[in-house]
Design a protein around this motif. Structure first.
Motif, mmCIF file in Angstrom:
data_model
loop_
_atom_site.group_PDB
_atom_site.id
_atom_site.type_symbol
_atom_site.label_atom_id
_atom_site.label_comp_id
_atom_site.label_asym_id
_atom_site.label_seq_id
_atom_site.Cartn_x
_atom_site.Cartn_y
_atom_site.Cartn_z
ATOM 1 N N ALA A 93 3.991 -7.318 1.385
ATOM 2 C CA ALA A 93 2.746 -6.714 0.948
ATOM 3 C C ALA A 93 2.775 -6.521 -0.557
ATOM 4 O O ALA A 93 3.795 -6.654 -1.186
ATOM 5 N N PHE A 94 1.608 -6.184 -1.097
ATOM 6 C CA PHE A 94 1.577 -5.932 -2.525
ATOM 7 C C PHE A 94 2.086 -4.526 -2.780
ATOM 8 O O PHE A 94 1.893 -3.616 -1.986
ATOM 9 N N ARG A 95 2.735 -4.361 -3.933
ATOM 10 C CA ARG A 95 3.240 -3.060 -4.329
ATOM 11 C C ARG A 95 2.243 -2.439 -5.308
ATOM 12 O O ARG A 95 1.636 -3.107 -6.109
ATOM 13 N N ILE A 165 0.947 5.233 8.242
ATOM 14 C CA ILE A 165 -0.106 4.352 7.722
ATOM 15 C C ILE A 165 -0.404 3.244 8.725
ATOM 16 O O ILE A 165 -1.561 2.916 8.998
ATOM 17 N N ARG A 166 0.651 2.671 9.287
ATOM 18 C CA ARG A 166 0.484 1.578 10.245
ATOM 19 C C ARG A 166 -0.224 2.064 11.505
ATOM 20 O O ARG A 166 -1.119 1.384 12.021
ATOM 21 N N ARG A 167 0.151 3.224 12.008
ATOM 22 C CA ARG A 167 -0.484 3.744 13.233
ATOM 23 C C ARG A 167 -1.962 4.019 13.025
ATOM 24 O O ARG A 167 -2.763 3.881 13.951
ATOM 25 N N PHE A 241 1.550 -5.084 7.202
ATOM 26 C CA PHE A 241 1.767 -4.790 5.793
ATOM 27 C C PHE A 241 1.588 -6.009 4.900
ATOM 28 O O PHE A 241 2.296 -6.203 3.919
ATOM 29 N N LEU A 242 0.631 -6.844 5.273
ATOM 30 C CA LEU A 242 0.209 -7.960 4.427
ATOM 31 C C LEU A 242 -1.084 -7.542 3.740
ATOM 32 O O LEU A 242 -1.942 -6.925 4.358
#
Length: 316
Positions: A93-95, A165-167, A241-242
């Motif tokens: 993913a981007f930071r 965040i993912r959930r 997380f892309l």
């Protein structure tokens, strides 16, 4: 020759002096600021050592592939996983400095890690400049430091934060799936898929057999990867997380590449056997595939991965 010998002796004397000063500085920190010393030791000893060991291991794997003319799919599981971290990262993913968009780094992108570590490493070169690094580590560890320099407690804390965040994104994925299921050409399977989505939304976990029963729906429109709505593709990308901030074509390409990479890892893991994986490897594998494993035991991680492999290795 005498000039060169004299230069070497001067450099050796300077290095010895710097080492003594650094040793005194470390003892001062340990006595006066024990909490800071833990962070300092993590950065200067464990973190640096782990970083260089990873560089050495990656070079060894690439050399092996070159000499034996191996593809990534032919590598053993551990080497394939290590190379994946270099090529993409578990969470490609981007930071950025926004805490909600930082890259999870349980098994993060090695190249990004190295680039991110260069400024901090330069700052830390002078002995007493390490104090500035300690301040940065203390106040901005997730934003400024890479995974090698996180303490064990920080790793658990940050992975929990990333999983939150993912959930938060999972409902969007399930809702998009249920919406697409209304226009499926097979009414019976479409109805069953909507029922599975409703079960998930109520908190139930479908069995592997139930998921396998509807897998044919994902090979064509509207659930095939090339046919998904852009909003659905963006939601799936964010779960992995892309970054979703790309044109649709690139989003689909990166999503397909990422999923196929995990599938290849699954098959290599199956060949190796879950019993051969350490606790750390089991937890990292679960986390990569969507399960927050930071507070789970070995048996729980292994049981979940058995179900995952039972589904993944059945799919074409």
């Amino acid at each position: 020759l005498s000039t060169k010998a004299g230069s070497r002796s001067v450099l050796a004397a300077l290095a010895s002096k710097a080492k003594r000063i650094s040793g005194r500085y470390e003892r001062f920190l340990e006595r006066t600021f024990p909490r800071f010393y833990v962070l300092y030791a993590t950065f200067t000893k464990a973190g640096i050592q782990a970083l260089f060991l990873e560089v050495k291991e990656i070079r060894k794997i690439k050399s092996k592939m070159s000499h034996q003319r191996l593809s990534v799919q032919q590598l053993p599981y551990r080497e394939m996983e290590r190379l994946r971290q270099v090529r993409r990262g578990a969470w490609d993913a981007f930071r950025c400095r926004n805490a909600r968009r930082c890259l999870p780094a349980a098994t993060g992108d090695f190249r990004r890690d190295v680039i991110k570590a260069i400024p901090i490493g330069v700052i830390a070169i002078p002995p007493f400049a390490n104090f500035l690094v300690i301040v940065l580590m203390y106040f901005f560890p997730r934003q400024l430091l890479i995974r090698y320099f996180w303490t064990p407690n920080q790793q658990v804390e940050f992975l929990d934060a990333y999983d939150t965040i993912r959930r938060d994104l999972y409902p969007d994925v399930v809702e998009s799936l249920a919406l697409a299921a209304r226009s499926l050409p097979e009414p019976q399977l479409g109805k069953r898929l909507r029922e599975l989505c409703a079960e998930v939304q109520r908190g139930s976990q479908p069995r592997v057999a139930e998921l396998c029963a509807v897998r044919s729906l994902f090979s064509g429109s509207p659930l095939g990867l090339n046919k998904l709505q852009v909003s659905h593709v963006k939601a799936l990308s964010q779960v992995l997380f892309l970054t979703p901030h790309l044109p649709a074509f690139f989003l689909r390409h990166r999503l397909r590449s990422h999923v196929l990479e995990i599938r290849n890892l699954d098959r290599a893991m199956l060949r190796l056997g879950l019993a051969q994986l350490s606790e750390e490897e089991l937890k990292a594998a679960c986390y990569l595939r969507g399960l927050n494993s930071t507070h789970l035991g070995v048996s729980e991680c292994r049981a979940w991965l058995e179900q995952w492999l039972g589904l993944s290795c059945e799919l074409q």
